[in-house]
Design a protein around this motif. Structure first.
Motif, PDB file in Angstrom:
ATOM      1  N   HIS A 410      20.573   7.373  -7.204  1.00  0.00           N
ATOM      2  CA  HIS A 410      21.398   7.802  -8.326  1.00  0.00           C
ATOM      3  C   HIS A 410      20.993   9.177  -8.882  1.00  0.00           C
ATOM      4  O   HIS A 410      21.744   9.779  -9.649  1.00  0.00           O
ATOM      5  CB  HIS A 410      21.354   6.758  -9.447  1.00  0.00           C
ATOM      6  N   ARG A 411      19.815   9.682  -8.502  1.00  0.00           N
ATOM      7  CA  ARG A 411      19.383  11.003  -8.972  1.00  0.00           C
ATOM      8  C   ARG A 411      19.420  12.055  -7.865  1.00  0.00           C
ATOM      9  O   ARG A 411      18.998  13.191  -8.088  1.00  0.00           O
ATOM     10  CB  ARG A 411      17.961  10.922  -9.536  1.00  0.00           C
ATOM     11  N   LEU A 412      19.915  11.696  -6.717  1.00  0.00           N
ATOM     12  CA  LEU A 412      19.875  12.608  -5.585  1.00  0.00           C
ATOM     13  C   LEU A 412      20.731  13.846  -5.816  1.00  0.00           C
ATOM     14  O   LEU A 412      20.296  14.973  -5.557  1.00  0.00           O
ATOM     15  CB  LEU A 412      20.325  11.872  -4.313  1.00  0.00           C
ATOM     16  N   LEU A 413      21.946  13.665  -6.325  1.00  0.00           N
ATOM     17  CA  LEU A 413      22.809  14.821  -6.578  1.00  0.00           C
ATOM     18  C   LEU A 413      22.224  15.723  -7.668  1.00  0.00           C
ATOM     19  O   LEU A 413      22.324  16.950  -7.594  1.00  0.00           O
ATOM     20  CB  LEU A 413      24.202  14.354  -6.971  1.00  0.00           C
ATOM     21  N   HIS A 414      21.638  15.087  -8.704  1.00  0.00           N
ATOM     22  CA  HIS A 414      21.001  15.887  -9.753  1.00  0.00           C
ATOM     23  C   HIS A 414      19.868  16.735  -9.167  1.00  0.00           C
ATOM     24  O   HIS A 414      19.707  17.913  -9.513  1.00  0.00           O
ATOM     25  CB  HIS A 414      20.446  14.974 -10.848  1.00  0.00           C
ATOM     26  N   PHE A 415      19.082  16.125  -8.274  1.00  0.00           N
ATOM     27  CA  PHE A 415      17.969  16.848  -7.667  1.00  0.00           C
ATOM     28  C   PHE A 415      18.471  18.013  -6.816  1.00  0.00           C
ATOM     29  O   PHE A 415      17.929  19.126  -6.887  1.00  0.00           O
ATOM     30  CB  PHE A 415      17.138  15.891  -6.807  1.00  0.00           C
ATOM     31  N   MET A 416      19.517  17.775  -6.022  1.00  0.00           N
ATOM     32  CA  MET A 416      20.069  18.850  -5.207  1.00  0.00           C
ATOM     33  C   MET A 416      20.693  19.933  -6.079  1.00  0.00           C
ATOM     34  O   MET A 416      20.603  21.122  -5.777  1.00  0.00           O
ATOM     35  CB  MET A 416      21.088  18.272  -4.228  1.00  0.00           C
ATOM     36  N   SER A 417      21.305  19.528  -7.184  1.00  0.00           N
ATOM     37  CA  SER A 417      21.891  20.501  -8.112  1.00  0.00           C
ATOM     38  C   SER A 417      20.799  21.386  -8.703  1.00  0.00           C
ATOM     39  O   SER A 417      20.980  22.602  -8.853  1.00  0.00           O
ATOM     40  CB  SER A 417      22.633  19.774  -9.227  1.00  0.00           C
ATOM     41  N   HIS A 418      19.640  20.801  -9.006  1.00  0.00           N
ATOM     42  CA  HIS A 418      18.555  21.577  -9.613  1.00  0.00           C
ATOM     43  C   HIS A 418      18.037  22.646  -8.643  1.00  0.00           C
ATOM     44  O   HIS A 418      17.750  23.774  -9.028  1.00  0.00           O
ATOM     45  CB  HIS A 418      17.460  20.599 -10.074  1.00  0.00           C
ATOM     46  N   ASP A 419      17.957  22.312  -7.355  1.00  0.00           N
ATOM     47  CA  ASP A 419      17.541  23.308  -6.365  1.00  0.00           C
ATOM     48  C   ASP A 419      18.553  24.438  -6.263  1.00  0.00           C
ATOM     49  O   ASP A 419      18.190  25.626  -6.189  1.00  0.00           O
ATOM     50  CB  ASP A 419      17.378  22.641  -4.997  1.00  0.00           C
ATOM     51  N   ARG A 420      19.827  24.068  -6.261  1.00  0.00           N
ATOM     52  CA  ARG A 420      20.870  25.076  -6.035  1.00  0.00           C
ATOM     53  C   ARG A 420      21.123  25.947  -7.264  1.00  0.00           C
ATOM     54  O   ARG A 420      21.447  27.135  -7.129  1.00  0.00           O
ATOM     55  CB  ARG A 420      22.147  24.377  -5.568  1.00  0.00           C
ATOM     56  N   ILE A 421      20.961  25.402  -8.454  1.00  0.00           N
ATOM     57  CA  ILE A 421      21.139  26.222  -9.660  1.00  0.00           C
ATOM     58  C   ILE A 421      19.984  27.211  -9.808  1.00  0.00           C
ATOM     59  O   ILE A 421      20.188  28.371 -10.191  1.00  0.00           O
ATOM     60  CB  ILE A 421      21.272  25.323 -10.905  1.00  0.00           C
ATOM     61  N   ALA A 618      18.285  29.610 -15.734  1.00  0.00           N
ATOM     62  CA  ALA A 618      18.707  28.615 -14.741  1.00  0.00           C
ATOM     63  C   ALA A 618      17.632  27.553 -14.544  1.00  0.00           C
ATOM     64  O   ALA A 618      17.918  26.349 -14.523  1.00  0.00           O
ATOM     65  CB  ALA A 618      19.015  29.308 -13.419  1.00  0.00           C
ATOM     66  N   ALA A 619      16.381  27.981 -14.415  1.00  0.00           N
ATOM     67  CA  ALA A 619      15.299  27.040 -14.125  1.00  0.00           C
ATOM     68  C   ALA A 619      15.094  26.041 -15.253  1.00  0.00           C
ATOM     69  O   ALA A 619      14.986  24.826 -15.013  1.00  0.00           O
ATOM     70  CB  ALA A 619      14.007  27.806 -13.857  1.00  0.00           C
ATOM     71  N   PHE A 620      15.065  26.517 -16.485  1.00  0.00           N
ATOM     72  CA  PHE A 620      14.753  25.610 -17.595  1.00  0.00           C
ATOM     73  C   PHE A 620      15.959  24.766 -18.007  1.00  0.00           C
ATOM     74  O   PHE A 620      15.802  23.579 -18.321  1.00  0.00           O
ATOM     75  CB  PHE A 620      14.216  26.408 -18.786  1.00  0.00           C
ATOM     76  N   THR A 621      17.141  25.344 -18.031  1.00  0.00           N
ATOM     77  CA  THR A 621      18.303  24.559 -18.461  1.00  0.00           C
ATOM     78  C   THR A 621      18.614  23.430 -17.494  1.00  0.00           C
ATOM     79  O   THR A 621      18.938  22.314 -17.925  1.00  0.00           O
ATOM     80  CB  THR A 621      19.538  25.461 -18.626  1.00  0.00           C
ATOM     81  N   VAL A 622      18.517  23.668 -16.191  1.00  0.00           N
ATOM     82  CA  VAL A 622      18.854  22.603 -15.246  1.00  0.00           C
ATOM     83  C   VAL A 622      17.808  21.496 -15.286  1.00  0.00           C
ATOM     84  O   VAL A 622      18.147  20.301 -15.182  1.00  0.00           O
ATOM     85  CB  VAL A 622      19.012  23.164 -13.821  1.00  0.00           C
ATOM     86  N   HIS A 623      16.544  21.849 -15.464  1.00  0.00           N
ATOM     87  CA  HIS A 623      15.516  20.805 -15.562  1.00  0.00           C
ATOM     88  C   HIS A 623      15.715  19.961 -16.818  1.00  0.00           C
ATOM     89  O   HIS A 623      15.551  18.722 -16.777  1.00  0.00           O
ATOM     90  CB  HIS A 623      14.119  21.428 -15.559  1.00  0.00           C
ATOM     91  N   MET A 624      16.045  20.602 -17.931  1.00  0.00           N
ATOM     92  CA  MET A 624      16.299  19.841 -19.152  1.00  0.00           C
ATOM     93  C   MET A 624      17.543  18.973 -19.003  1.00  0.00           C
ATOM     94  O   MET A 624      17.578  17.823 -19.446  1.00  0.00           O
ATOM     95  CB  MET A 624      16.479  20.801 -20.341  1.00  0.00           C
ATOM     96  N   HIS A 625      18.567  19.512 -18.363  1.00  0.00           N
ATOM     97  CA  HIS A 625      19.843  18.810 -18.246  1.00  0.00           C
ATOM     98  C   HIS A 625      19.716  17.543 -17.400  1.00  0.00           C
ATOM     99  O   HIS A 625      20.299  16.500 -17.736  1.00  0.00           O
ATOM    100  CB  HIS A 625      20.899  19.742 -17.649  1.00  0.00           C
TER     101      HIS A 625
END
Length: 664
Positions: A410-421, A618-625
């Protein structure tokens, strides 16, 4: 040991040590580095002190790359000459050299035991002896100087300061000096500084000695006839007696004069003080205003009181053609020769006509378009990563639709999104840096800006191969690379280097010292990002995940591979790609911070601000999100952000000076 590290790290520590230990440690460390494999490369890379062709000149038949020399008493044993030859010096002085080695007590009473006294507040140095060995013993004898001349370890011209033994009469000094001149000339000396005018001055005897030396060098000794021959005049020599001596000798036979260091007639000490500049300026004017003026090509060298670039300009305005550094290196740092060269070059460039404008399409415009392309590409990648995450060819590679990934984890897409952002933010940062470096650097043919773009872009395009580490070919990235590569090649073709025409730093003031801390922050950030990017790329093509990644997704790499054999290669592609982009970004930031900082260049501060912000946002907002807030995982980014903010704050007064209001 550039100024940004010397002022912030080394000087505070060295100034707490006894003078002799601090000097030995500093010279020994620099000298050792220059003798190591790649040591010279490290010195050149950190300092970037290659002199501009406009600084080249000749004295007699001797070619000098710059008008800045190193005083012999700064490094009496020549321990670091090989390294210092790469600091921007045009020539090196050896000495003072005497005919025989002396015991410490003969040089100065108690010289062997007395410390080197340093007054940091007044920027004053007191050596217990005028001519002492690096270890505090005797002055170097001619034989030792000849051995150093024969194997210098560098290609700079070497001039030797010759001085008689203490207490010698003019009649005794002549047979001491002439044999040394023959021996040292044969060993490779380009010329001599004849140090025969120390206090107290004897006008008749000194004039006789100088005339005898002149006759021997110019008429009786064939080996010496083309050697440079300078009078060495103490900056505090009495004007009336000095003028009497100078008018009694044939100045046309001398190459020039050095206004240099002085021996205390009472204690034998060598005292270096910023106030020496005033007496040095007075001596320069005296020589230029003599009733019997020297020849037009009579060369003057200022070797007293040069602590900052403005001091050098003041002496040049007073008549000097060259300067020599000693105490200024201790208080300002090893970057002083470069700063003096830049100040002198700036004055020369002001006299030249403005160059022809560089063609937009022939040179810098293509790099501007490349930067804009990176910005637009980064924005598009950010939008996709924040919404669909996957592109159609990603889904085709996996054989799964986006929604199916939720059933795997359930967190796989979030993890891939964090790499790409984070990759998208880095792309935008690169684009901003490239645009700014092109608009304000490449357009004006600034050497360091061209090298920055060349190195960063080269590694950026080569990082494409990291995407293939796990066998996943990204067609979109390949297409973007094909479009951008010609822009890079076109921007690099036939791009000339031109001298910098902006203002340069002239003072060792509080704003400059604070900027050294800011530069240290930005250089440290650049090195940290280089190391981080290599680490990320390494994981991307090997283990792929760090423990915190798997903990966040509550899974294992084996479980992901079992769920879909193409899933880990896709994630590895994202990781390696991000590492490659970050490496390219870090190189641009690092080289810009090492080589590009010049006082008053407002565009550089804006480049730091606008270029770094997208990547950090990008790095901090995606990790917080997505809730990936592991402290260990985010601590490198927090450390980098602290360096970034510190650099911006400390560099602001230096790069963004207050503009004076126009008078009403």
């Amino acid at each position: 040991m550039p100024d940004w590290s010397y002022q912030t790290l080394f000087r505070p520590l060295l100034f707490r040590l006894p003078g002799r230990i601090a000097r030995s440690f500093t010279l020994g460390a620099i000298g050792t580095l220059s003798r190591l494999p790649l040591g010279s490369f490290v010195i050149r890379t950190l300092g970037h002190m290659e002199p501009a062709p406009l600084l080249r000149s000749k004295i007699g038949g001797v070619e000098l790359a710059t008008p800045v020399g190193l005083a012999g008493s700064a490094d009496p044993a020549g321990t670091a000459h090989r390294a210092m030859a790469q600091f921007g010096f045009g020539f090196i002085e050896l000495g003072p050299v005497m005919a025989e080695p002396l015991a410490a007590g003969e040089v100065s009473p108690g010289a062997g035991a007395a410390p080197i006294r340093l007054d940091a507040a007044r920027e004053r140095i007191v050596y217990p002896a005028y001519a002492e060995h690096a270890g505090g013993g005797a002055a170097a004898a001619a034989a030792a100087a000849a051995a150093r001349l024969a194997k210098p370890g560098h290609a700079l011209p070497q001039l030797v300061r010759l001085t008689p033994l203490p207490g010698s009469t003019p009649e005794q000094a002549l047979p001491q000096l002439l044999p040394m001149m023959r021996q040292l000339r044969q060993a490779g000396a380009a010329g001599f500084f004849m140090d025969a005018l120390q206090q107290p001055l004897d006008p008749h005897g000194t004039a006789w000695l100088l005339e005898q030396l002149r006759i021997a060098a110019r008429q009786a000794e064939p080996n010496l006839q083309d050697a440079l021959l300078f009078l060495y005049i103490p900056h505090d020599a009495g004007d009336s007696r000095l003028a009497e001596i100078l008018q009694a000798i044939d100045l046309t036979a001398w190459t020039g004069a050095v206004i240099g260091e002085s021996r205390s007639p009472d204690t034998g000490e060598l005292v270096l003080d910023p106030q020496d500049k005033h007496s040095c300026l007075a001596k320069l004017r005296l020589l230029r205003e003599l009733p019997t003026k020297p020849a037009v090509d009579f060369t003057l060298i200022a070797a007293a009181g040069i602590y900052e670039p403005q001091d050098a300009l003041d002496t040049i305005e007073a008549g000097a053609s060259y300067v020599m550094l000693h105490a200024g290196l201790v208080f300002a740092g090893p970057g002083l020769p470069k700063r003096v060269n830049e100040a002198i070059l700036h004055e020369k460039v002001k006299q030249l006509p403005a160059p022809e404008p560089v063609s937009f399409w022939r040179h810098w415009g293509w790099m501007c378009l490349l930067g804009i392309g990176m910005i637009l590409g980064g924005l598009l990648a950010w939008m996709i990563a924040a919404t669909t995450v996957l592109l159609p060819y990603d889904e085709a590679f996996l054989g799964l639709k986006r929604d199916a990934l939720h059933h795997i984890n359930h967190r796989l897409l979030h993890f891939m999104s964090h790499d790409r952002i984070t990759l998208a933010g880095t792309m935008i940062s690169i684009g901003v840096l490239y645009y700014q470096l092109s608009r304000y650097g490449l357009q004006f043919s600034i050497h360091w800006a061209r090298i920055t773009l060349l190195v960063s872009c080269t590694f950026g395009f080569l990082s494409f191969f990291l995407y293939l580490g796990y066998g996943y070919f990204d067609p979109l990235h390949a297409m973007v690379a094909i479009i951008l590569l010609p822009m890079f090649l076109l921007s690099m073709r036939k791009n000339p280097d031109r001298p910098f025409r902006g203002a340069v730093n002239l003072r060792n003031d509080a704003v400059w010292r604070r900027a050294m801390y800011g530069q240290c922050c930005m250089v440290a950030l650049g090195f940290a990002l280089v190391i981080g990017s290599i680490t990320i790329s390494g994981f991307g093509i090997t283990k792929v995940f760090v423990p915190q990644d798997l903990s966040y997704m509550d899974t294992t790499a084996a479980q992901l591979r079992a769920a879909n054999p193409h899933l880990v290669p896709l994630i590895a592609h994202d990781r390696a790609g991000f590492g490659g982009a970050l490496f390219s970004d870090a190189l641009a930031l690092l080289i810009m911070s090492l080589w590009g900082l010049q006082q008053g260049q407002r565009w550089l501060w804006w480049t730091y601000l606008l270029g770094g912000s997208p990547a950090f946002i990008a790095a901090f907002t995606v990790h917080m999100h997505i809730g990936y807030t592991d402290f260990v995982h985010l601590s490198p980014a927090v450390f980098a952000l602290a360096l970034y903010i510190g650099g911006l704050v400390l560099l602001y007064p230096y790069l963004m000076p207050r503009l004076r209001r126009r008078s009403q």
